[in-house]
Design an enzyme around this catalytic site. Structure first.
Site, PDB file in Angstrom:
ATOM      1  N   PHE A   1     -14.565  -2.073   1.058  1.00  0.00           N
ATOM      2  CA  PHE A   1     -14.455  -1.392   2.510  1.00  0.00           C
ATOM      3  C   PHE A   1     -13.783  -0.202   2.440  1.00  0.00           C
ATOM      4  CE2 PHE A   1     -15.552  -5.882   2.788  1.00  0.00           C
ATOM      5  CZ  PHE A   1     -16.813  -5.745   3.584  1.00  0.00           C
ATOM      6  N   TYR A   2     -12.676  -0.177   1.786  1.00  0.00           N
ATOM      7  CA  TYR A   2     -11.752   1.376   1.842  1.00  0.00           C
ATOM      8  C   TYR A   2     -11.762   2.076   0.701  1.00  0.00           C
ATOM      9  CZ  TYR A   2      -9.909  -1.445   5.907  1.00  0.00           C
ATOM     10  OH  TYR A   2      -9.976  -2.314   7.072  1.00  0.00           O
TER      11      TYR A   2
ATOM     12  N   CYS B   1      -3.916 -10.215   4.395  1.00  0.00           N
ATOM     13  CA  CYS B   1      -3.083  -8.806   4.718  1.00  0.00           C
ATOM     14  C   CYS B   1      -2.038  -9.213   5.836  1.00  0.00           C
ATOM     15  CB  CYS B   1      -3.952  -7.827   5.091  1.00  0.00           C
ATOM     16  SG  CYS B   1      -4.942  -7.338   3.605  1.00  0.00           S
TER      17      CYS B   1
ATOM     18  N   ASP C   1     -11.398  -1.289  -3.077  1.00  0.00           N
ATOM     19  CA  ASP C   1     -12.060  -2.498  -2.909  1.00  0.00           C
ATOM     20  C   ASP C   1     -13.316  -1.931  -2.087  1.00  0.00           C
ATOM     21  OD1 ASP C   1     -11.728  -1.770   0.415  1.00  0.00           O
ATOM     22  OD2 ASP C   1      -9.530  -2.526  -0.577  1.00  0.00           O
TER      23      ASP C   1
ATOM     24  N   CYS D   1      -0.492  -6.723   1.046  1.00  0.00           N
ATOM     25  CA  CYS D   1      -1.418  -7.636   1.117  1.00  0.00           C
ATOM     26  C   CYS D   1      -1.367  -8.603  -0.029  1.00  0.00           C
ATOM     27  CB  CYS D   1      -2.839  -7.355   1.117  1.00  0.00           C
ATOM     28  SG  CYS D   1      -3.328  -6.418   2.457  1.00  0.00           S
TER      29      CYS D   1
ATOM     30  N   TYR E   1       0.867  -1.039   0.098  1.00  0.00           N
ATOM     31  CA  TYR E   1      -0.005   0.108  -0.043  1.00  0.00           C
ATOM     32  C   TYR E   1       0.858   1.168  -0.060  1.00  0.00           C
ATOM     33  CZ  TYR E   1      -4.250  -2.343   0.916  1.00  0.00           C
ATOM     34  OH  TYR E   1      -5.297  -3.235   0.739  1.00  0.00           O
TER      35      TYR E   1
END
Length: 566
Positions: free
Chosen positions: A93-94, A132, A91, A126, A65
């Site tokens: 959720f983020y 992750c 993604d 990840c 990341y």
């Protein structure tokens, strides 16, 4: 011969035992198809003089990341990091982020390093398959570097921690042109043009262009110097710009500036100072290049109500970028954009100017919505992605509703535009609708597993001793683990999964903070990364080949539960 054969067999058995013991750390209990973090992201470094290179060898199918790479010096000073752009990644959720799916080399410039100085490097990555690793921290020893007084030194690296504002210097030119057509700027151009010409004297086209251009360059000089000052200060205050209180304060400031664009009040210099600057400018000789240049430079200091808010937004962008030349160029483009209509009026007369009317106020209000996007962008870092999406939704509904109301004044072909604006408002309102009617209802209808929280290996051992003859499931969770959230939303919410776990003791450890206690627990359980789910028998022993690493949907997880010994 028999003795030699016996010794050979013993050696083979010993080697086999060693390999089995070593592999046991990573495979049998883990049941994992994922490699250790050092194999996924091979980290290395090299230093030559004041140039340090940090490098990661990223294994195929894994990624780092961008926003999780942080470098902090101890007993050293370094230039702000310039992380290369990453590959866009999104993604559920983020939301949107940037990743490095291939090898990465990161140059670091050291301005000074004492004996025994180090760099602390933190990174996280990840596996694309849904696994992750916790944040990793490495200490890099530095060779001594003599202080370099010519380069600005900083003791930390704020640049890679902040997300750049959604802006580029070219936008400054377009904003400057737009500001020129606001009601407190456009009517001034004929007056300014007559002052530049200095009476009724006639000039050639070349002379007219030179006078207008010199005036604009004088105005641009003031803005350029202002941009350089703000950029230089920004090098010191970039880290402060990431503090929640600062972000909230800036958001309030820009909301107030936006309200001024909607006509609630006016922003300008004190009248006494504005009068003095205006009289000083008027004393300059019109028609002469030096005099016109001085007029423009002074005009840049007389900030009108319509230019204060856009100028403040651009200054925030410059302060956060910390780039001296980008700051100078950005405000030069802004001032040049404002000056383009003046050049046209000076050369070709007032006929080129559009007639004044209500449309000018609409332009001003449109800039108000542009400025309101800044507080939403800043507050998104404080309130998180979910509330950030709702704020963007609210701003979108307000803008398209305003545009729809403007289109109602038009007739005929503008009916199509009205339909488009209304449809856009309905689409923008979807996150608000989900929040009010959809998401809350869904959250109420989803039954979550009744996990008992454990935070250390001691608490885990104590809980295992209280299993009362039951199997125990231990879920290792972290907020930065996307697949952990997928387990919660898609797997643990399944009624079949819940039925299979009805007689199982459920424990969960939240290792989001990656604290020493969290790391000790992960090491105690020999965990590579998350998500990881472990199963223990009634005696508190981990069930062989039962460990789950990586995401499993409800069907596969139910099948895994059926295979557990009862």
């Amino acid at each position: 011969m028999a003795a030699r054969l016996s010794r050979l067999m013993g050696l083979c058995l010993a080697l086999l035992f060693c390999f089995s013991a070593h592999a046991n750390i990573f495979s049998p209990n883990n049941n994992s198809r994922f490699v250790p973090v050092d194999q996924a992201f091979g980290f290395d470094f090299s230093q030559q003089g004041n140039k340090l290179t940090l490098s990661w060898k990223v294994k195929d199918g894994y990624y780092l990341y961008r926003q999780q790479i942080h470098v902090t010096p101890q007993k050293a000073q370094m230039a702000p990091l310039a992380l290369p752009p990453g590959k866009p990644h999104e993604d559920e959720f983020y939301g949107k982020s940037e990743i490095y799916p291939q090898d990465l080399q990161l140059p670091v410039t050291l301005h000074q390093a004492d004996a025994g100085a180090t760099l602390t490097v933190t990174y996280q990555g990840c596996a694309a398959a849904g696994f992750c690793y916790p944040p990793e921290t490495r200490s890099v020893p530095l060779n001594a570097v003599a202080a370099n007084s010519d380069a600005p030194a900083v003791s930390a690296q704020p640049s890679q921690q902040s997300t750049p504002l959604p802006f580029s210097p070219l936008w400054a030119l377009l904003i400057g042109i737009g500001v020129a057509f606001t009601p407190c700027v456009l009517p001034m151009y004929p007056l300014i043009s007559s002052i530049i010409l200095g009476g009724q004297r006639r000039y050639s086209a070349g002379r007219l262009f030179a006078l207008a251009m010199v005036y604009v360059q004088g105005m641009a000089l003031t803005y350029t110097l202002l941009g350089m000052v703000v950029a230089a200060a920004g090098l010191r205050f970039q880290a402060a710009l990431q503090h929640p209180y600062v972000l909230i304060g800036l958001s309030v400031l820009f909301i107030v500036l936006a309200l001024s664009m909607f006509g609630l009040f006016s922003l300008q210099l004190p009248s006494g100072l504005q009068t003095r600057l205006t009289l000083w400018s008027n004393r300059q000789q019109g028609g002469s290049l030096p005099g016109v240049f001085m007029m423009g430079a002074l005009a840049g200091l007389i900030c009108s109500p319509c230019t204060t808010a856009p100028l403040s937004a651009i200054l925030l962008y410059i302060a956060q970028s910390g780039n001296l030349w980008a700051g100078a160029g950005t405000l030069w483009l802004y001032a040049f954009g404002m000056g383009l209509p003046l050049i046209a009026v000076t050369m070709f007369g007032n006929k080129l100017l559009p007639k004044s009317g209500p449309w000018m106020q609409s332009v001003k209000e449109g800039f108000g919505f542009v400025i309101l996007a800044l507080p939403v962008f800043l507050l998104e870092r404080v309130v998180g992605d979910v509330w950030g999406l709702r704020l963007w939704s609210l701003l979108g509904v307000a803008f398209f509703a305003w545009a729809f109301s403007l289109s109602l004044r038009a007739q005929g072909k503008w009916r199509i535009l009205q339909i488009v604006m209304l449809a856009a408002a309905l689409v923008a309102a979807r996150p608000l609708q989900d929040w009010a009617f959809g998401s809350s209802t869904t959250e109420q209808s989803v039954a979550h597993l009744p996990f008992k929280t454990v935070a250390s290996s001691e608490q885990l051992d104590s809980a295992l001793q209280q299993a009362q003859g039951r199997i125990t499931m231990v879920d290792l969770y972290a907020d930065w683990c996307v697949a952990c959230k997928e387990f919660e939303k898609y797997t643990f919410s399944d009624q079949g999964v819940q039925a299979n776990l009805a007689q199982v003791q459920l424990l969960q450890a939240n290792v989001t903070a990656n604290s020493p206690q969290d790391n000790a627990l992960l090491q105690h359980l020999q965990v590579l990364g998350l998500p990881t789910i472990l199963f223990f028998d009634a005696q508190g022993k981990e069930i062989p080949d039962s460990r789950v690493t990586g995401f499993l949907d409800a069907t596969d997880f139910r099948a895994h539960l059926h295979n557990l010994p009862r």
